[in-house]
Design a protein around this motif. Structure first.
Motif, PDB file in Angstrom:
ATOM      1  N   VAL A 173       0.837  -1.194   0.000  1.00  0.00           N
ATOM      2  CA  VAL A 173       0.000   0.000   0.000  1.00  0.00           C
ATOM      3  C   VAL A 173       0.873   1.245   0.000  1.00  0.00           C
ATOM      4  O   VAL A 173       1.826   1.346   0.787  1.00  0.00           O
ATOM      5  CB  VAL A 173      -0.948   0.038   1.220  1.00  0.00           C
ATOM      6  N   SER A 174       0.540   2.183  -0.866  1.00  0.00           N
ATOM      7  CA  SER A 174       1.132   3.528  -0.835  1.00  0.00           C
ATOM      8  C   SER A 174       0.058   4.499  -0.351  1.00  0.00           C
ATOM      9  O   SER A 174      -1.057   4.503  -0.877  1.00  0.00           O
ATOM     10  CB  SER A 174       1.597   3.958  -2.226  1.00  0.00           C
ATOM     11  N   VAL A 175       0.392   5.306   0.644  1.00  0.00           N
ATOM     12  CA  VAL A 175      -0.532   6.328   1.139  1.00  0.00           C
ATOM     13  C   VAL A 175      -0.041   7.681   0.636  1.00  0.00           C
ATOM     14  O   VAL A 175       1.102   8.068   0.905  1.00  0.00           O
ATOM     15  CB  VAL A 175      -0.606   6.336   2.673  1.00  0.00           C
ATOM     16  N   VAL A 176      -0.886   8.391  -0.086  1.00  0.00           N
ATOM     17  CA  VAL A 176      -0.529   9.694  -0.655  1.00  0.00           C
ATOM     18  C   VAL A 176      -1.238  10.787   0.137  1.00  0.00           C
ATOM     19  O   VAL A 176      -2.467  10.767   0.262  1.00  0.00           O
ATOM     20  CB  VAL A 176      -0.914   9.771  -2.144  1.00  0.00           C
ATOM     21  N   VAL A 177      -0.443  11.731   0.666  1.00  0.00           N
ATOM     22  CA  VAL A 177      -0.992  12.818   1.490  1.00  0.00           C
ATOM     23  C   VAL A 177      -0.520  14.158   0.943  1.00  0.00           C
ATOM     24  O   VAL A 177       0.648  14.524   1.115  1.00  0.00           O
ATOM     25  CB  VAL A 177      -0.548  12.686   2.962  1.00  0.00           C
ATOM     26  N   PRO A 178      -1.383  14.919   0.263  1.00  0.00           N
ATOM     27  CA  PRO A 178      -1.005  16.284  -0.113  1.00  0.00           C
ATOM     28  C   PRO A 178      -0.962  17.178   1.122  1.00  0.00           C
ATOM     29  O   PRO A 178      -1.844  17.090   1.989  1.00  0.00           O
ATOM     30  CB  PRO A 178      -2.105  16.718  -1.082  1.00  0.00           C
ATOM     31  N   GLU A 180       6.128  -3.018   4.146  1.00  0.00           N
ATOM     32  CA  GLU A 180       5.016  -3.393   3.276  1.00  0.00           C
ATOM     33  C   GLU A 180       4.152  -2.205   2.877  1.00  0.00           C
ATOM     34  O   GLU A 180       3.194  -2.362   2.121  1.00  0.00           O
ATOM     35  CB  GLU A 180       4.157  -4.464   3.962  1.00  0.00           C
ATOM     36  N   TYR A 181       4.455  -1.021   3.407  1.00  0.00           N
ATOM     37  CA  TYR A 181       3.698   0.157   2.980  1.00  0.00           C
ATOM     38  C   TYR A 181       4.626   1.363   2.953  1.00  0.00           C
ATOM     39  O   TYR A 181       5.674   1.384   3.600  1.00  0.00           O
ATOM     40  CB  TYR A 181       2.497   0.412   3.889  1.00  0.00           C
ATOM     41  N   GLU A 182       4.223   2.359   2.178  1.00  0.00           N
ATOM     42  CA  GLU A 182       4.989   3.598   2.103  1.00  0.00           C
ATOM     43  C   GLU A 182       4.050   4.777   2.258  1.00  0.00           C
ATOM     44  O   GLU A 182       2.850   4.689   1.959  1.00  0.00           O
ATOM     45  CB  GLU A 182       5.742   3.701   0.773  1.00  0.00           C
ATOM     46  N   VAL A 183       4.621   5.879   2.735  1.00  0.00           N
ATOM     47  CA  VAL A 183       3.871   7.121   2.908  1.00  0.00           C
ATOM     48  C   VAL A 183       4.524   8.186   2.038  1.00  0.00           C
ATOM     49  O   VAL A 183       5.739   8.408   2.135  1.00  0.00           O
ATOM     50  CB  VAL A 183       3.852   7.570   4.378  1.00  0.00           C
ATOM     51  N   ILE A 184       3.729   8.815   1.187  1.00  0.00           N
ATOM     52  CA  ILE A 184       4.232   9.848   0.286  1.00  0.00           C
ATOM     53  C   ILE A 184       3.564  11.168   0.657  1.00  0.00           C
ATOM     54  O   ILE A 184       2.350  11.342   0.475  1.00  0.00           O
ATOM     55  CB  ILE A 184       3.929   9.499  -1.179  1.00  0.00           C
ATOM     56  N   PHE A 185       4.339  12.091   1.219  1.00  0.00           N
ATOM     57  CA  PHE A 185       3.849  13.441   1.502  1.00  0.00           C
ATOM     58  C   PHE A 185       4.188  14.324   0.306  1.00  0.00           C
ATOM     59  O   PHE A 185       5.364  14.485  -0.044  1.00  0.00           O
ATOM     60  CB  PHE A 185       4.496  14.009   2.762  1.00  0.00           C
ATOM     61  N   ALA A 186       3.161  14.890  -0.326  1.00  0.00           N
ATOM     62  CA  ALA A 186       3.367  15.796  -1.457  1.00  0.00           C
ATOM     63  C   ALA A 186       3.167  17.218  -0.954  1.00  0.00           C
ATOM     64  O   ALA A 186       2.028  17.681  -0.792  1.00  0.00           O
ATOM     65  CB  ALA A 186       2.391  15.470  -2.584  1.00  0.00           C
ATOM     66  N   GLY A 195       1.777  12.146  -6.538  1.00  0.00           N
ATOM     67  CA  GLY A 195       1.904  11.022  -5.619  1.00  0.00           C
ATOM     68  C   GLY A 195       1.492   9.708  -6.260  1.00  0.00           C
ATOM     69  O   GLY A 195       2.152   8.678  -6.087  1.00  0.00           O
ATOM     70  N   LEU A 196       0.394   9.727  -7.026  1.00  0.00           N
ATOM     71  CA  LEU A 196      -0.042   8.522  -7.739  1.00  0.00           C
ATOM     72  C   LEU A 196       1.003   8.094  -8.764  1.00  0.00           C
ATOM     73  O   LEU A 196       1.229   6.891  -8.978  1.00  0.00           O
ATOM     74  CB  LEU A 196      -1.379   8.775  -8.429  1.00  0.00           C
ATOM     75  N   ALA A 197       1.672   9.045  -9.413  1.00  0.00           N
ATOM     76  CA  ALA A 197       2.637   8.714 -10.462  1.00  0.00           C
ATOM     77  C   ALA A 197       3.878   8.017  -9.905  1.00  0.00           C
ATOM     78  O   ALA A 197       4.468   7.170 -10.590  1.00  0.00           O
ATOM     79  CB  ALA A 197       3.034   9.985 -11.212  1.00  0.00           C
ATOM     80  N   GLU A 207       0.938  -1.887  -4.494  1.00  0.00           N
ATOM     81  CA  GLU A 207      -0.098  -2.587  -5.258  1.00  0.00           C
ATOM     82  C   GLU A 207      -1.403  -1.801  -5.188  1.00  0.00           C
ATOM     83  O   GLU A 207      -2.154  -1.747  -6.163  1.00  0.00           O
ATOM     84  CB  GLU A 207      -0.280  -3.991  -4.690  1.00  0.00           C
ATOM     85  N   TYR A 208      -1.677  -1.209  -4.036  1.00  0.00           N
ATOM     86  CA  TYR A 208      -2.842  -0.343  -3.836  1.00  0.00           C
ATOM     87  C   TYR A 208      -2.367   1.030  -3.363  1.00  0.00           C
ATOM     88  O   TYR A 208      -1.273   1.168  -2.792  1.00  0.00           O
ATOM     89  CB  TYR A 208      -3.800  -0.935  -2.796  1.00  0.00           C
ATOM     90  N   VAL A 209      -3.180   2.036  -3.578  1.00  0.00           N
ATOM     91  CA  VAL A 209      -2.904   3.373  -3.061  1.00  0.00           C
ATOM     92  C   VAL A 209      -4.095   3.823  -2.227  1.00  0.00           C
ATOM     93  O   VAL A 209      -5.250   3.488  -2.527  1.00  0.00           O
ATOM     94  CB  VAL A 209      -2.628   4.393  -4.189  1.00  0.00           C
ATOM     95  N   TYR A 210      -3.792   4.580  -1.171  1.00  0.00           N
ATOM     96  CA  TYR A 210      -4.838   5.175  -0.334  1.00  0.00           C
ATOM     97  C   TYR A 210      -4.587   6.667  -0.292  1.00  0.00           C
ATOM     98  O   TYR A 210      -3.449   7.124  -0.127  1.00  0.00           O
ATOM     99  CB  TYR A 210      -4.805   4.608   1.092  1.00  0.00           C
ATOM    100  N   LEU A 211      -5.643   7.450  -0.456  1.00  0.00           N
ATOM    101  CA  LEU A 211      -5.542   8.904  -0.519  1.00  0.00           C
ATOM    102  C   LEU A 211      -6.086   9.514   0.771  1.00  0.00           C
ATOM    103  O   LEU A 211      -7.228   9.269   1.153  1.00  0.00           O
ATOM    104  CB  LEU A 211      -6.301   9.425  -1.730  1.00  0.00           C
TER     105      LEU A 211
END
Length: 666
Positions: A5-10, A37-43, A83-85, A90-94
């Motif tokens: 899981v990737s978590v995208v947080v603007p 098993e998961y990553e956090v992406i702060f944009a 963040g999606l790019a 495998e999954y993304v959470y916004l």
């Protein structure tokens, strides 16, 4: 193992003192899913308030955290797309920067998504004290957009399969952020093979977003973007009509009523009204109006006819509609708590809302002189047939909400051509299964009720009037058994406490039901005890402190007497000597704040004692606010520094204080 899981947080300048943002970050770092098993992406939208540096510091010590430093746009749209790019999961959470995840959220959502092969998974959301949408009534492995009311869940707080988004080329349009989310989510809804709902596990708590003034041009552009998605992914017919009707209701008519309309400046109202009127005439045919709730049909008529003045007047006239709820009885049936209620929707003056009878039809009358709807639009007969009362409980600390099963009926009475509608019913609270088949977690659960009549809906806390009685008996309920206690709040609102932390807390919860009895120069203070353990409970003392002279303290032993389990509460009795003048070992005139001392620890009780000069003592709990203390009084400042002092100050405001005006001021 790859990233699940990737978590995208603007992120956009939350500020160093934003507790909600701090809670968001902590919730992401404390997930039960293993960090590899998961990553956090702060944009980050080029924040210059120290946020960039704080996030970089987190990323430096957390390999699964990345920070994207973007050029400033003032919108979360670009941050989401970038963040999606770059996401690898495998999954993304916004997620929003003021939202937070439950610790088990990513693990629970991914597990169910993998089991159901979902393209989209919707985890249960919590937002303030709002009851949950009906979509969360149970888990669904294959949800339907219309049947399961997914349009009521338009935000991007969902788990999306990344390959699904890439294949369908679903991204956020550069329009109004809220409508950009709606367009994104609608495209996913209409093209996904499998949509799954995880209802029995709270996943995300939505934070409050600051209100933004409506930009008419941006709003219209956003609505057009959502309509384009509906046109591209649905065929002409019922589905498209329902999509259009939903958007007309939420994005066009909702901004044209209530507080948002009334708080806008006249020029803002005019600009918004003109833009939405033109859009309505172009894209939303009049045939949609019949499927709207009746109060929105009235707005649609005034919008189409260009009557802004009347639209504002209608919003003004509709203010103050509320729900009047009568709590008739609270009792135990073995380990099930039964709540008997009668509820009715009333206007700002307290007058019951009524319908006009026209033969066998019921018609709604707009609360605006000189304005009537055509009978075909005013007809609410079928809607009234679906009228209902609903009861739910809300955790006071965590905001979790669960509906209780209710049995009852809708009642009618007719006077002339006016028909009143109210509901009576019984709600059942089974602690072991009330959380969608799971036990309720420990803590205080507020009891709320709401009602839909076909023309109006309203909700309120279940409260008791002054003098209303409540059985304070506690019961061991559920498997494993836990102590459960119905109790009043300070405002005489009903709560149910599951598993109080201590014997003393169980008494504090029901202490507003305290009473006094005078006998032979003393006063007996009697408090209900919800549950007395077989051992009889620990020794207890009642400690009374004078509100003005904090040095005057009287402590007396208290005797705990058992009741009848499941039927009558026990009681705690303390004998307090009274005198007309101050002295050791007795109380005198004034206001006294009680505390309960058990095992060397003291807890504030939810009442005060007031002794008059004649020697009579009375209990004050949950009274109407009385005269305030002097703003700069030394008493007020002293109380705020004492343990529990702020509570004592509030209670002091609620009594008729004959003695406090003499307190010295600086």
């Amino acid at each position: 193992m790859g990233v699940k899981v990737s978590v995208v947080v603007p992120v956009a300048e939350p500020g160093p003192d934003d507790d909600a943002f701090d809670a968001c970050v902590r919730s992401l770092l404390e997930q039960t899913m293993p960090s590899d098993e998961y990553e956090v992406i702060f944009a980050d939208d080029r924040s210059d308030d120290g946020t960039r540096e704080r996030l970089d510091a987190v990323a430096a010590v957390r390999p699964n955290v990345r920070v994207l430093h973007l050029e400033h746009t003032g919108s979360p749209v670009r941050g989401r797309n970038v963040g999606l790019a770059v996401a690898r999961g495998e999954y993304v959470y916004l997620l929003g920067q003021r939202d937070r995840l439950e610790r088990v959220a990513l693990e629970a959502m991914y597990r169910m998504a993998a089991e159901t092969d979902a393209d989209v998974l919707i985890g249960r959301l919590v937002q303030g004290d709002n009851p949950p949408p009906r979509a969360f009534s149970r888990n669904r492995e294959r949800a339907d957009v219309l049947r399961d009311r997914l349009l009521a869940l338009p935000t991007a707080h969902k788990l999306f399969r990344r390959s699904f988004l890439d294949t369908r080329e679903i991204r956020f349009a550069d329009v109004d952020p809220e409508l950009s989310e709606q367009a994104f989510v609608l495209a996913a809804y209409l093209t996904a093979k499998v949509i799954t709902i995880l209802a029995d596990q709270v996943c995300c708590h939505l934070g409050a977003e600051p209100e933004r003034p409506a930009d008419p041009a941006a709003l219209v552009e956003g609505v057009r973007a959502v309509l384009a998605v509906a046109d591209a992914h649905s065929d002409p017919g019922e589905q498209r009509e329902r999509l259009y009707a939903h958007l007309f209701r939420t994005a066009v008519l909702r901004p044209l009523g209530g507080r948002r309309l009334l708080s806008a400046r006249p020029d803002q109202r005019s600009a918004l009204f003109a833009a939405l009127r033109d859009l309505t005439r172009e894209r939303f045919p009049e045939a949609l109006d019949a499927g709207l709730p009746v109060h929105l049909r009235a707005r649609a008529v005034l919008l189409r006819s260009g009557e802004l003045r009347r639209l504002v007047a209608l919003s003004e006239a509709s203010r103050g509609i509320s729900l009047r709820a009568e709590l008739r009885e609270v009792r135990w049936d073995d380990d099930v708590l039964l709540l008997d209620l009668a509820v009715e929707i009333v206007d700002a003056e307290g007058t019951p809302i009524a319908f006009r009878a026209d033969g066998d039809r019921l018609l709604w009358t707009p609360p605006l002189d000189g304005f009537t709807l055509p009978p075909r639009l005013a007809d609410v007969t079928e809607s009234v047939e679906r009228a209902r009362m609903e009861v739910y409980v809300r955790h006071a600390d965590h905001g979790l909400i669960f509906f209780l099963p209710v049995s009852g009926e809708m009642c009618r009475s007719q006077e002339g051509d006016r028909v009143r509608l109210w509901a009576v019913g019984r709600a059942r609270m089974e602690v072991g299964t009330a959380a969608l088949g799971r036990p309720l977690r420990p803590g205080e659960w507020e009891v709320h009720v709401r009602m839909h009549t076909g023309a109006n809906h309203a909700r309120t806390r279940v409260a008791g009037h002054r003098g209303a009685q409540l059985s304070c008996v506690g019961v061991l309920a559920g498997r494993p058994s836990r102590l459960v206690i119905p109790c009043w709040s300070e405002q005489r609102e009903l709560s149910v406490c599951v598993e109080p932390k201590s014997f003393a807390e169980s008494i504090v919860l029901v202490s507003p039901a305290a009473a006094v009895t005078h006998r032979d120069g003393s006063v007996f203070v009697v408090l209900p005890v919800p549950y007395v353990p077989p051992s009889g409970g620990p020794p207890a003392e009642l400690v009374l402190r004078h509100l003005v002279n904090r040095g005057r303290v009287v402590s007396v032993p208290a005797l705990v007497e058992p009741g009848v389990p499941g039927r009558y509460p026990g009681q705690l009795v303390a004998k307090v000597a009274t005198r007309r003048f101050a002295g050791e070992g007795h109380i005198g005139p004034g206001v006294w704040a009680p505390r309960l001392r058990v095992d060397g620890k003291e807890a504030d009780l939810r009442f005060v004692l007031e002794m008059a000069r004649g020697g009579r003592v009375r209990v004050e709990a949950g009274a109407e606010p009385g005269r305030l203390l002097p703003k700069r009084s030394s008493l007020a400042r002293t109380l705020t520094r004492l343990p529990g002092g702020r509570y004592l100050l509030r209670m002091a405001h609620a009594v008729q204080q004959r003695y406090l005006p003499s307190a010295p001021e600086e």
